[in-house]
Enzyme design. Structure first.
Site, mmCIF file in Angstrom:
data_model
loop_
_atom_site.group_PDB
_atom_site.id
_atom_site.type_symbol
_atom_site.label_atom_id
_atom_site.label_comp_id
_atom_site.label_asym_id
_atom_site.label_seq_id
_atom_site.Cartn_x
_atom_site.Cartn_y
_atom_site.Cartn_z
ATOM 1 N N HIS A 9 27.265 49.478 33.836
ATOM 2 C CA HIS A 9 25.855 49.601 34.180
ATOM 3 C C HIS A 9 25.001 48.476 33.634
ATOM 4 O O HIS A 9 24.020 48.077 34.248
ATOM 5 C CB HIS A 9 25.323 50.940 33.662
ATOM 6 C CG HIS A 9 25.325 51.957 34.732
ATOM 7 N ND1 HIS A 9 25.675 53.265 34.520
ATOM 8 C CD2 HIS A 9 25.029 51.856 36.033
ATOM 9 C CE1 HIS A 9 25.592 53.919 35.653
ATOM 10 N NE2 HIS A 9 25.205 53.085 36.583
ATOM 11 N N GLU A 64 47.085 31.765 49.835
ATOM 12 C CA GLU A 64 46.822 32.126 48.430
ATOM 13 C C GLU A 64 48.111 32.263 47.630
ATOM 14 O O GLU A 64 48.098 32.751 46.501
ATOM 15 C CB GLU A 64 45.976 33.399 48.340
ATOM 16 C CG GLU A 64 46.490 34.575 49.143
ATOM 17 C CD GLU A 64 45.540 35.778 49.136
ATOM 18 O OE1 GLU A 64 44.601 35.820 48.325
ATOM 19 O OE2 GLU A 64 45.772 36.690 49.954
ATOM 20 N N ASP A 91 43.540 34.067 43.937
ATOM 21 C CA ASP A 91 44.975 34.344 43.796
ATOM 22 C C ASP A 91 45.791 33.067 43.679
ATOM 23 O O ASP A 91 46.748 33.002 42.910
ATOM 24 C CB ASP A 91 45.475 35.171 44.994
ATOM 25 C CG ASP A 91 45.252 36.651 44.759
ATOM 26 O OD1 ASP A 91 45.507 37.118 43.632
ATOM 27 O OD2 ASP A 91 44.801 37.344 45.687
ATOM 28 N N CYS A 100 37.590 31.037 50.485
ATOM 29 C CA CYS A 100 36.792 32.242 50.266
ATOM 30 C C CYS A 100 36.934 32.768 48.840
ATOM 31 O O CYS A 100 36.379 33.805 48.503
ATOM 32 C CB CYS A 100 37.132 33.323 51.284
ATOM 33 S SG CYS A 100 38.853 33.829 51.252
HETATM 34 C C1 PEP Z 1 41.255 35.177 46.692
HETATM 35 O O1 PEP Z 1 42.354 35.534 46.264
HETATM 36 O O2 PEP Z 1 40.735 34.081 46.424
HETATM 37 C C2 PEP Z 1 40.459 36.080 47.531
HETATM 38 C C3 PEP Z 1 39.344 35.692 48.097
HETATM 39 O O3 PEP Z 1 40.907 37.346 47.667
HETATM 40 P P1 PEP Z 1 40.739 38.491 46.570
HETATM 41 O O4 PEP Z 1 39.830 37.952 45.505
HETATM 42 O O5 PEP Z 1 40.169 39.643 47.316
HETATM 43 O O6 PEP Z 1 42.129 38.690 46.119
HETATM 44 MG MG MG Z 2 43.361 37.212 47.157
#
Ligand code: PEP
Ligand code: MG
Length: 575
Positions: A190, A432, A456, A503
């Site tokens: 929180h 990844e 990852d 991402c």
């Molecule tokens: C990542 O591994 O960079 C990713 C975007 O996926 P997650 O963080 O959901 O494993």
């Molecule tokens: Mg990932």
């Protein structure tokens, strides 16, 4: 002068006088009462008095901090109204003659056990609310009021505590509350939720800070680095003033950055997309702020259900996102469960190495009926916007082929049932794993796009658990091995004329952005709060210079500091 370090959660830097929340330690005994009925009456009277205080607190919070912060108090009010829970407490008193404080404690402990069995960390942390309400009630039974309740802030203040709850903070004057530092609590605690709501920095996991800091000590905290300086000397204060000024100036600059598409100084277009999937980020999706959704994490939808969400439920959720984005691309990632994310109803076994185990696409290919339900839902949503499908954790061509084969089956089924969908839906993969990087040239021939999951990829390339605090120093995306992996993937995508995005969290790291552009990454998908900054940086970089820097790094750099230094040069030239 004392220097401490924790995990920075809500961004920013602040300084002020420490207000240390001294812990109230109740004394519990197994004493039996003579008149259980009178004890129950006392409990009910104390519940009523706490409820009254919460009502006042709710109104106060709504006025002072707005609806989102007030919702936290509402959750406390709901717990206090939970008759099943408090009937349990009354029963303990009635049947055993136990005193009410101990009865509350025992009921709370029993509740803890069932909560700890929940695998979703967010839901598990919500037990903290119950524990907090129970604690406040025990204090009320002792007729003790909260140490912070009557505090009036008169200067910028950093609240320091072992743990913090909304009730600890809402009464404090937000105009003077500059930051939170807590000993315990995770990223979804929180204190962090509240700090983000209030837009102030928070640092958690700072061991034994309460015993090392006194009320009134001067504190400087930087949530970007997790660094804390207590009673710093003049030189430290001056250096910190510079950090504060730079942070404020940067935020102001990003706020002013015009919306719209971004391209580098030399005209290379870079899509700036947003990551979504959790309830909060999905609610706030706004197509005017970004070029699309670069990663929609569907596991949140699964985590929010008691059982596998059916096709219709998923279709409605994905359709809503597609429609909200008004034709801008939405990359829906198929279920990425396993690793540190589990689903109770899936009944997954505990594994010795969950990140190397039964995870993501491996589970989906093993459970084709479940997988096809999701694929059909995504396909149906593709009739309502620009939807793309992305498979996570890919390590081989075979996995793409198998996934595509199941997708093709779903298409046939939908066609037969005359259900509309996008026949040309783009199908991409997350890169990844080291295997995907090494096979990127071949995978690029089978995928319509790549999105590099650097969260990852960093852990798999450096063999460093992304969630293990003890090895965080090794979890470094600037490790040249990780940079080479990103570069190689970008080059393979460019050679095969497919879009490569990122991402993972690196997509919003200042110094990483020039490297990514230089590696051929043309889409950066980041959290909503980072969109302005990323857009600002992209528009001020030269793709040609980024390319030269990236090439030099993968050829020459032996360690991350060399790579960082080269990239820092490009960012410094902007500012
Ligand atoms: C990542 O591994 O960079 C990713 C975007 O996926 P997650 O963080 O959901 O494993
Ligand atoms: Mg990932």
């Amino acid at each position: 002068m004392l220097t401490l370090k924790g995990n920075g959660c809500a961004e920013g830097a602040a300084m002020g006088a420490a207000l240390v929340k001294t812990a109230y330690v109740p004394v519990y005994t197994m004493d039996r009462v003579e008149d259980p009925q009178a004890e129950i009456a006392y409990l009910d009277e104390r519940i009523a008095s706490l409820a009254k205080r919460l009502d006042a607190l709710y109104e106060h919070t709504l006025e002072e901090s707005g609806e989102e912060a007030a919702e936290l108090i509402e959750s406390y009010q709901m717990i206090l109204m939970d008759q099943t829970f408090f009937d349990g407490v009354r029963d303990r008193i009635r049947k055993t003659g136990l005193n009410c404080k101990m009865a509350i404690k025992e009921a709370c402990e029993a509740c803890r056990e069932s909560f700890m069995a929940i695998s979703d960390p967010y839901l598990r942390e919500r037990f903290g609310d119950i524990e907090d309400v129970c604690f406040k009630l025990v204090m009320a039974c002792d007729q003790v009021t909260d140490a912070l309740e009557d505090v009036r802030l008169t200067e910028p203040t950093i609240l320091v505590a072992d743990t913090l709850t909304p009730m600890d903070t809402v009464r404090l004057d937000k105009g003077f509350l500059a930051g939170f530092i807590v000993e315990r609590g995770g990223a979804t605690s929180h204190a962090v939720i509240l700090a983000k709501t209030l837009g102030i920095p928070a640092i958690v996991g700072v061991q034994a800070i309460c015993s090392q800091v006194k009320n009134g000590s001067h504190i400087m905290m930087d949530a970007a680095t997790g660094e804390i300086i207590v009673d710093g000397d003049d030189a430290a204060r001056e250096a910190f003033q510079a950090i504060l000024r730079a942070g404020e100036a940067a935020r102001e600059t990003y706020r002013k950055e015009p919306l719209g598409p971004a391209q580098t100084l030399d005209g290379v277009a870079v899509e700036i997309a947003v990551n979504a999937g959790d309830a909060d980020s999905s609610q706030r999706l706004d197509p005017s702020l970004c070029d699309g959704v670069g990663l929609f994490r569907t596991e949140f939808l699964y985590m929010g259900c008691q059982d596998y969400p059916d096709e219709e439920t998923q279709y409605q959720a994905y359709r809503q996102v597609a429609e909200r984005m008004q034709g801008k691309p939405v990359i829906i990632r198929t279920l990425d469960i396993g690793g540190d994310k589990a689903l109770d109803y899936m009944g997954l076994e505990q594994e010795e190495n969950p990140f190397l185990g039964y995870r993501a696409i491996r589970i989906c290919l093993d459970k084709p009926a479940m997988f096809k339900t999701q694929l059909r839902a995504i396909l149906r949503a593709s009739a309502h916007g620009c939807v793309k499908i992305m498979f996570p954790m890919i390590i081989s061509l075979a996995e793409i082929r198998q996934s595509r084969a199941l997708l093709a089956e779903c298409m046939v089924e939908l066609r037969q049932a005359s259900v509309p969908f996008d026949e040309n839906i783009a199908v991409g993969i997350m890169v990844e794993t080291p295997a995907a990087v090494l096979m990127a040239d071949q995978l690029a021939a089978q995928a319509d796009f790549f999105s590099i999951g650097t969260n990852d990829l960093t852990q798999y390339v450096t063999a460093t658990d992304r969630g293990n605090a003890r090895v965080q120093a090794l979890y470094d995306p600037f490790n040249p091995a990780v940079l080479r992996a990103i570069y190689q993937t970008g080059q393979a995508a460019t050679a095969h004329h497919i879009l490569a995005g990122v991402c993972g969290e690196t997509a919003s790291m200042d110094h990483m952005i020039p490297f990514l552009i230089g590696a051929g990454i043309r889409e950066l998908s980041v959290s909503q709060g980072a969109l302005g900054k990323v857009r600002y940086l992209v528009r001020r970089l030269s793709a040609e210079q980024c390319q030269a820097a990236a090439k030099q790094i993968v050829q020459d750099c032996a360690d991350s500091s060399q790579a960082r230094a080269i990239l820092a040069g490009l960012i410094a030239a902007i500012r």
